[in-house]
Design a protein around this motif. Structure first.
Motif, PDB file in Angstrom:
ATOM      1  N   LEU A 152       0.805  -1.232   0.000  1.00  0.00           N
ATOM      2  CA  LEU A 152       0.000   0.000   0.000  1.00  0.00           C
ATOM      3  C   LEU A 152       0.835   1.278   0.000  1.00  0.00           C
ATOM      4  CD1 LEU A 152      -3.037  -0.752   2.352  1.00  0.00           C
ATOM      5  CD2 LEU A 152      -2.972  -0.769  -0.128  1.00  0.00           C
ATOM      6  N   GLY A 153       2.124   1.152   0.268  1.00  0.00           N
ATOM      7  CA  GLY A 153       2.979   2.341   0.218  1.00  0.00           C
ATOM      8  C   GLY A 153       2.850   3.201   1.457  1.00  0.00           C
ATOM      9  N   PRO A 154       3.245   4.503   1.350  1.00  0.00           N
ATOM     10  CA  PRO A 154       3.387   5.354   2.543  1.00  0.00           C
ATOM     11  C   PRO A 154       2.109   5.540   3.360  1.00  0.00           C
ATOM     12  CG  PRO A 154       3.892   6.565   0.493  1.00  0.00           C
ATOM     13  CD  PRO A 154       3.610   5.169   0.114  1.00  0.00           C
ATOM     14  N   ASP A 155       0.922   5.470   2.696  1.00  0.00           N
ATOM     15  CA  ASP A 155      -0.324   5.697   3.450  1.00  0.00           C
ATOM     16  C   ASP A 155      -0.774   4.472   4.236  1.00  0.00           C
ATOM     17  OD1 ASP A 155      -0.586   8.289   2.770  1.00  0.00           O
ATOM     18  OD2 ASP A 155      -1.965   7.940   1.088  1.00  0.00           O
ATOM     19  N   ALA A 156      -0.051   3.361   4.058  1.00  0.00           N
ATOM     20  CA  ALA A 156      -0.508   2.086   4.626  1.00  0.00           C
ATOM     21  C   ALA A 156      -0.703   2.153   6.133  1.00  0.00           C
ATOM     22  CB  ALA A 156       0.499   0.994   4.290  1.00  0.00           C
ATOM     23  N   THR A 157       0.157   2.926   6.812  1.00  0.00           N
ATOM     24  CA  THR A 157       0.136   2.881   8.275  1.00  0.00           C
ATOM     25  C   THR A 157      -0.781   3.955   8.894  1.00  0.00           C
ATOM     26  OG1 THR A 157       2.102   4.260   8.293  1.00  0.00           O
ATOM     27  CG2 THR A 157       2.456   1.891   8.398  1.00  0.00           C
ATOM     28  N   PRO A 162     -13.764   6.202  11.814  1.00  0.00           N
ATOM     29  CA  PRO A 162     -15.166   6.404  11.448  1.00  0.00           C
ATOM     30  C   PRO A 162     -15.740   7.645  12.139  1.00  0.00           C
ATOM     31  CG  PRO A 162     -14.806   4.117  12.071  1.00  0.00           C
ATOM     32  CD  PRO A 162     -13.530   4.848  12.348  1.00  0.00           C
ATOM     33  N   PHE A 163     -16.553   8.384  11.451  1.00  0.00           N
ATOM     34  CA  PHE A 163     -17.228   9.609  11.912  1.00  0.00           C
ATOM     35  C   PHE A 163     -16.314  10.838  11.933  1.00  0.00           C
ATOM     36  CE2 PHE A 163     -19.576   6.166  14.159  1.00  0.00           C
ATOM     37  CZ  PHE A 163     -20.794   6.313  13.520  1.00  0.00           C
ATOM     38  N   PHE A 164     -14.989  10.640  11.790  1.00  0.00           N
ATOM     39  CA  PHE A 164     -14.089  11.798  11.846  1.00  0.00           C
ATOM     40  C   PHE A 164     -13.402  12.001  10.496  1.00  0.00           C
ATOM     41  CE2 PHE A 164     -14.586  10.525  16.217  1.00  0.00           C
ATOM     42  CZ  PHE A 164     -14.771  11.737  16.869  1.00  0.00           C
ATOM     43  N   LYS A 165     -13.663  13.158   9.900  1.00  0.00           N
ATOM     44  CA  LYS A 165     -13.158  13.414   8.549  1.00  0.00           C
ATOM     45  C   LYS A 165     -11.658  13.696   8.541  1.00  0.00           C
ATOM     46  CE  LYS A 165     -16.191  15.709   5.945  1.00  0.00           C
ATOM     47  NZ  LYS A 165     -16.941  16.857   5.471  1.00  0.00           N
ATOM     48  N   ARG A 166     -11.197  14.437   9.563  1.00  0.00           N
ATOM     49  CA  ARG A 166      -9.817  14.928   9.489  1.00  0.00           C
ATOM     50  C   ARG A 166      -8.844  14.252  10.447  1.00  0.00           C
ATOM     51  NH1 ARG A 166     -11.668  19.023   6.321  1.00  0.00           N
ATOM     52  NH2 ARG A 166     -13.513  19.720   7.411  1.00  0.00           N
ATOM     53  N   LEU A 167      -9.313  13.238  11.150  1.00  0.00           N
ATOM     54  CA  LEU A 167      -8.434  12.581  12.124  1.00  0.00           C
ATOM     55  C   LEU A 167      -7.756  11.384  11.459  1.00  0.00           C
ATOM     56  CD1 LEU A 167      -7.891  13.160  15.083  1.00  0.00           C
ATOM     57  CD2 LEU A 167      -9.634  11.494  15.692  1.00  0.00           C
ATOM     58  N   HIS A 168      -6.450  11.499  11.193  1.00  0.00           N
ATOM     59  CA  HIS A 168      -5.737  10.426  10.488  1.00  0.00           C
ATOM     60  C   HIS A 168      -4.439  10.054  11.197  1.00  0.00           C
ATOM     61  CE1 HIS A 168      -7.906  11.746   6.606  1.00  0.00           C
ATOM     62  NE2 HIS A 168      -8.538  10.758   7.175  1.00  0.00           N
ATOM     63  N   PRO A 169      -4.521   9.382  12.364  1.00  0.00           N
ATOM     64  CA  PRO A 169      -3.282   9.042  13.072  1.00  0.00           C
ATOM     65  C   PRO A 169      -2.419   8.060  12.272  1.00  0.00           C
ATOM     66  CG  PRO A 169      -5.162   7.930  14.065  1.00  0.00           C
ATOM     67  CD  PRO A 169      -5.703   8.856  13.039  1.00  0.00           C
ATOM     68  N   ASP A 170      -1.102   8.273  12.340  1.00  0.00           N
ATOM     69  CA  ASP A 170      -0.179   7.375  11.635  1.00  0.00           C
ATOM     70  C   ASP A 170       0.487   6.465  12.678  1.00  0.00           C
ATOM     71  OD1 ASP A 170       1.728   6.099  10.178  1.00  0.00           O
ATOM     72  OD2 ASP A 170       2.432   7.885   9.108  1.00  0.00           O
ATOM     73  N   LEU A 171       0.278   5.156  12.560  1.00  0.00           N
ATOM     74  CA  LEU A 171       0.825   4.229  13.564  1.00  0.00           C
ATOM     75  C   LEU A 171       2.278   3.856  13.300  1.00  0.00           C
ATOM     76  CD1 LEU A 171      -2.089   1.702  14.240  1.00  0.00           C
ATOM     77  CD2 LEU A 171      -1.649   3.890  15.302  1.00  0.00           C
ATOM     78  N   GLY A 172       2.797   4.243  12.129  1.00  0.00           N
ATOM     79  CA  GLY A 172       4.191   3.901  11.796  1.00  0.00           C
ATOM     80  C   GLY A 172       4.382   2.388  11.817  1.00  0.00           C
ATOM     81  N   TRP A 173       5.523   1.937  12.352  1.00  0.00           N
ATOM     82  CA  TRP A 173       5.812   0.494  12.363  1.00  0.00           C
ATOM     83  C   TRP A 173       4.900  -0.276  13.303  1.00  0.00           C
ATOM     84  CZ3 TRP A 173       7.762  -2.107   8.680  1.00  0.00           C
ATOM     85  CH2 TRP A 173       8.617  -1.464   7.769  1.00  0.00           C
ATOM     86  N   PHE A 174       4.253   0.446  14.225  1.00  0.00           N
ATOM     87  CA  PHE A 174       3.329  -0.230  15.144  1.00  0.00           C
ATOM     88  C   PHE A 174       2.119  -0.784  14.381  1.00  0.00           C
ATOM     89  CE2 PHE A 174      -0.187  -0.250  18.219  1.00  0.00           C
ATOM     90  CZ  PHE A 174       0.333  -1.197  19.087  1.00  0.00           C
TER      91      PHE A 174
END
Ligand code: 57M
Length: 360
Positions: A152-157, A162-174
Motif C-alpha cells: 500500500l505504500g506510505p499511506d498504509a500505516t 469512522p465519523f471523523f473526517k480529518r483525524l488520520h493518526p499514523d501508527l508507523g511500524w506499530f
C-alpha cells in the motif's frame, strides 16, 4: 486470470472490452463461485461423509446439538474451492492486494484444515492445540501485515477513524502488530460465532459485500474524493474478490442452512475470518470492521465477559452459556429463530457501518 485472455481479443471483437470493468467481473465472480459451490456441494459433502469427518459434539453443550453428531465438517473446503475457481477466471492475479487475499485464504485454510483433520480423525476435540493454532495464526498474520504495508505504500500505516473526517493518526511500524491483531481477532471471532447453522456465514457475506462496495469507492479517484475517503490505487480489484466470497457464502448457505448438511469447520471459519480482516486492512477501513461485523464483536465480547466473570467470582456466570447464541438456546428459543434474528442484527450493523461513509 482467464478473463485477460478474452480481453486480449477485444481488438478483434470490441464487446470483449467489457471484461476490463470491475463491476462486470465482480458480478460474474459472484455467479461463478455461487454456481461452483451449488454444483460441487453434494459431491464434497458425500466425500466428507465417506472420509467420516463427522463433527464430534461437546457433551456439556445444549442438548439440541447432540442430534447434530456426525454432520460432516470441513465444508470450508467448498468455500475455498468456489473462491479459487472464481479467482482463476475473474481475479486480476497480478494485483498484489488480490494475491494477499488469496494467500490469506489458503494459508489460514491450511491451519484450519490440519486442526479439523486432527479433531475428526483422532476424535480429539483439541485439534492441533490452542497454543500451536494461535502461534500459526500470529506468524501468518504478521507476514500478511508486512506485505499489506509493502503493497500500500506510505499511506498504509495511516488510519481513518469512522465519523471523523480529518483525524488520520499514523501508527508507523506499530501498524504491523496492529494489522496482525485485526487478522487474528477477526479469524477467531468468526470461529467463535460459527456455532449454529448459518450463523457465521451470513454476517460474513454481509460484511464482505460491504467491503466490496468500500473497495470500489476507495479505488475510484472521483468517488473517493467525493466521499472524502483515502484513495487506494488498485484496491478496486478487491471488489471482485469480495464478490467471489459473497457467491461462495450463498452457495455454502444452501447446504449449511438449518438443519445443516455440513459445517464449515475451522477450515472455513479461520480462513474466511482472516481474509475479511485482511480485506478490511487493504481498503484502509479497518476501524469500520467492529461496526460492520458487530455480531462477531458481540459474540467474542460475550465469551470474554463470561470467562472473566467466571474466574473472578469462582464459578458464577453472566450468561447461561457463552458465546451468546448458546445463552438464547438455553433460554429455550428455537435455533432457527436465533439464527435469523442474528442475521437481522448483522444487517443493521452493516447499514450503520456503511452510513459512516457519509456521516463524517
Ligand atoms: C468453535 N465450535 C462449535 C463446526 C464449526 C472459549 C470458548 C467460548 C470457545 C468456544 C469455542 O470453542 N469456539 C470455537 C466453536 C462447533 O462447531 C464446529 O466448529 C466449527 C467452527 N470452528 O464449523 O465444525 C459446534 O457448533 C455447532 N454448529 C452448528 N452449526 C454450524 O453451522 O450447529 C456449528 C456450525 C458443532 C455444532 O454443535 O459441534 C462449538 O460450539 O463447539 N467454546 C464454546 O463455544 C463452548 N462454550 C463454553 O465452553 N462456554 C463456557 C465458558 C466460556 C465459561 C460457559 O459459558 O460456561 C460451547 N460449545 C458447545 N457447547 N458446542 C459450550 C457448549
Amino acid at each position: 486470470m482467464l478473463w485477460k485472455l478474452i480481453y486480449l481479443l477485444k481488438a478483434h471483437f470490441s464487446p470483449f472490452n467489457v471484461f476490463k470493468y470491475i463491476t462486470f467481473r465482480a458480478t460474474y465472480a459472484l455467479v461463478t463461485s455461487l454456481l461452483v459451490s451449488l454444483l460441487f456441494g453434494p459431491s464434497i459433502i458425500n466425500w466428507l461423509k465417506r472420509l467420516k469427518v463427522g463433527q464430534v459434539i461437546r457433551e456439556y453443550g445444549p442438548r439440541t446439538h447432540l442430534s447434530k453428531a456426525g454432520t460432516p465438517t470441513m465444508g470450508g473446503i467448498l468455500i475455498i474451492l468456489a473462491v479459487m475457481v472464481s479467482a482463476l477466471v475473474w481475479f486480476n492475479l497480478s494485483n498484489p492486494l488480490v494475491l494477499i487475499s488469496v494467500f490469506t485464504l489458503l494459508s489460514f485454510g491450511l491451519v484450519g484444515f490440519v486442526d479439523d483433520y486432527i479433531k475428526v480423525t483422532k476424535k480429539n476435540p483439541e485439534g492441533i492445540g490452542a497454543k500451536t493454532k494461535f502461534l500459526s495464526q500470529v506468524v501468518l498474520a504478521l507476514v500478511i501485515a508486512f506485505f499489506i504495508v509493502k503493497s500500500l505504500g506510505p499511506d498504509a500505516t495511516v488510519l481513518q477513524i469512522p465519523f471523523f473526517k480529518r483525524l488520520h493518526p499514523d501508527l508507523g511500524w506499530f501498524y504491523i502488530p496492529f494489522a496482525a491483531f485485526v487478522i487474528v481477532a477477526t479469524s477467531n471471532a468468526v470461529n467463535i460465532t460459527d456455532g449454529l447453522d448459518g450463523l457465521a456465514i451470513v454476517p460474513f457475506a454481509l460484511c464482505m459485500a460491504a467491503y466490496g462496495l468500500i473497495a470500489y469507492l476507495a479505488g475510484h479517484v472521483k468517488f473517493a474524493s467525493y466521499l472524502n475517503i483515502m484513495y487506494i490505487p488498485y484496491c478496486g480489484e478487491l471488489t471482485v474478490v469480495a464478490a467471489a466470497f459473497v457467491g461462495a457464502s450463498i452457495g455454502f448457505l444452501w447446504f449449511n442452512a438449518h438443519p445443516a448438511e455440513v459445517f464449515m469447520g475451522d477450515t472455513g471459519s479461520l480462513s474466511i475470518g482472516a481474509t475479511l480482516g485482511a480485506v478490511a486492512l487493504m481498503t484502509k477501513h479497518e476501524l469500520l470492521l467492529p461496526i460492520l461485523g458487530g455480531v462477531f464483536v458481540l459474540e467474542t465480547v460475550s465469551v470474554i465477559l463470561q470467562v472473566l466473570y467466571y474466574r473472578l467470582t469462582g464459578g458464577k456466570r453472566i450468561f447461561k452459556m457463552a458465546p451468546i447464541h448458546h445463552h438464547y438456546e438455553q433460554e429455550g428459543l428455537p435455533e432457527s429463530k436465533i439464527i435469523v434474528r442474528f442475521w437481522i442484527v448483522s444487517l443493521i450493523f452493516v447499514l450503520i457501518g456503511l452510513s459512516t461513509l457519509k456521516i463524517r
